[in-house]
Scaffold this active site. Structure first.
Site, mmCIF file in Angstrom:
data_model
loop_
_atom_site.group_PDB
_atom_site.id
_atom_site.type_symbol
_atom_site.label_atom_id
_atom_site.label_comp_id
_atom_site.label_asym_id
_atom_site.label_seq_id
_atom_site.Cartn_x
_atom_site.Cartn_y
_atom_site.Cartn_z
ATOM 1 N N ASN A 96 -10.135 -0.134 0.194
ATOM 2 C CA ASN A 96 -8.699 -0.050 0.117
ATOM 3 C C ASN A 96 -8.218 -0.575 -1.209
ATOM 4 O OD1 ASN A 96 -6.019 -0.420 0.403
ATOM 5 N ND2 ASN A 96 -6.232 -1.332 2.572
ATOM 6 N N CYS A 102 0.931 -1.408 0.081
ATOM 7 C CA CYS A 102 0.131 -0.050 -0.027
ATOM 8 C C CYS A 102 0.760 1.122 0.003
ATOM 9 C CB CYS A 102 -0.823 0.025 1.156
ATOM 10 S SG CYS A 102 -2.102 -1.398 1.163
ATOM 11 N N HIS A 115 -3.349 7.337 2.165
ATOM 12 C CA HIS A 115 -3.717 5.908 1.815
ATOM 13 C C HIS A 115 -5.255 5.547 2.293
ATOM 14 C CE1 HIS A 115 -4.096 1.873 1.096
ATOM 15 N NE2 HIS A 115 -3.782 1.369 2.285
#
Length: 320
Positions: free
Chosen positions: A277, A111, A247
């Protein structure tokens, strides 16, 4: 010499899956997911691939920048879910774009990948090796999920984001990065097992596993520190930043980061409500969204920050 982002693009699959849709195939509910994460929907690939999403996002970024593919010197793709082991995603994108003058390679930092890729582009351009770069974050995470594990699969979505960056002697860019491999297994997915004429692991392909509470604690502890470090490095204060583009893993994480920094939530745009996500793609997708909405103007200061498997984290401050 520093980099300046001069174009953004993104792409998400057409299949939109709401929390209510998931409640029909597993023991969950919109209330259970949304109150814990802020996520209400995600987009999941059907006909799309990591490559096709990355190509579309890149084409849109090039168009937004007014740059031709032949002008790109460097392509860096951040991904954990490329369509092939080889060739790399970046080379697939290079072929489809016709970016014949570029060197292309992939980068893996989960990520945090887009932040690592952006900092890598900065280092190459600062060295004088290249002038124009395409930086991509792209994921089809749905293929890594155990769709019987409601605690994990409901969190993730598919998509891609990309930016075009150029060398600009008047631009400002600072970054920090970090890793803690000792805690890496709290978010993990094994690769293909060893099968050869002398050994057979007899393992099924692995799915993504996550200790959600530990990842939450890691993010809330690490991200504010990284943001303060990069702001100190740049010599600016929190109130000089237009937006903090983080993020998009969990709304409660972002709220906790905002509280620890003493910055109002209005400065933290979010889209996990719609996208979930999307790992390395989440920051560039959100960046493209706020750019196309006209929320950022030339000269605005932005902080970008990511965190994820590895464990890894990174933050950057730049002038738009």
């Amino acid at each position: 010499m520093n980099i300046r982002i001069c174009g953004t693009g993104s792409a998400i699959p057409s299949k939109r899956v709401t929390n209510d849709d998931l409640s029909k195939i597993m023991d969950t509910s919109d209330e259970w997911i949304s109150t814990r994460t802020g996520i209400r929907a995600r987009h999941l690939a059907e006909t799309e691939t990591t490559t096709s999403l990355a190509v579309t996002a890149s084409q849109r970024a090039l168009e937004n920048a007014g740059v031709q593919a032949e002008e790109i010197d460097l392509i860096i793709a951040a991904t954990a879910t490329s369509d092939y082991v080889v060739p790399t995603l970046s080379c697939e994108v290079q072929r489809e774009l016709g970016a014949s003058h570029a060197v292309a390679f992939d980068l893996g930092a989960a990520c945090s990948g887009f932040l690592f890729a952006l900092s890598t582009a900065q280092a190459y351009i600062a060295s004088g090796m290249y002038k124009n770069a395409l930086v991509i974050g792209a994921e089809v995470l749905s293929k890594l999920m155990d769709w019987s594990d409601r605690s994990t699969c409901v969190l993730f979505g598919d998509g891609a984001g990309a930016v075009v960056v150029k060398a600009d002697e008047n631009a400002a860019f600072e970054s920090v990065q970090g890793s803690d491999g000792a805690k890496g297994m709290v978010l993990a997915c094994k690769n293909r097992p060893v099968v050869n004429p002398y050994h057979d692991d007899q393992e099924a392909y692995s799915h993504l596993s996550m200790d959600g509470q530990e990842v939450f604690r890691f993010a809330v502890r690490t991200v504010p520190v990284a943001i303060r470090q990069v702001l100190d490095k740049a010599g600016i204060a929190e109130d000089e930043v237009k937006y903090f583009v983080l993020h998009q893993a969990n709304l409660r994480i972002i709220e906790a980061v905002a509280k620890r920094l003493g910055v109002p939530m209005e400065k933290f745009p979010t889209n996990m409500q719609e996208c979930g996500n999307v790992s390395a793609a989440s920051v560039p997708i959100l960046l493209d969204e706020i750019n196309r909405k006209g929320m950022i103007q030339r000269g605005d200061r932005l902080v970008l920050a990511g965190f994820g498997a590895g464990l890894t984290w990174g933050a950057a401050v730049l002038n738009w």
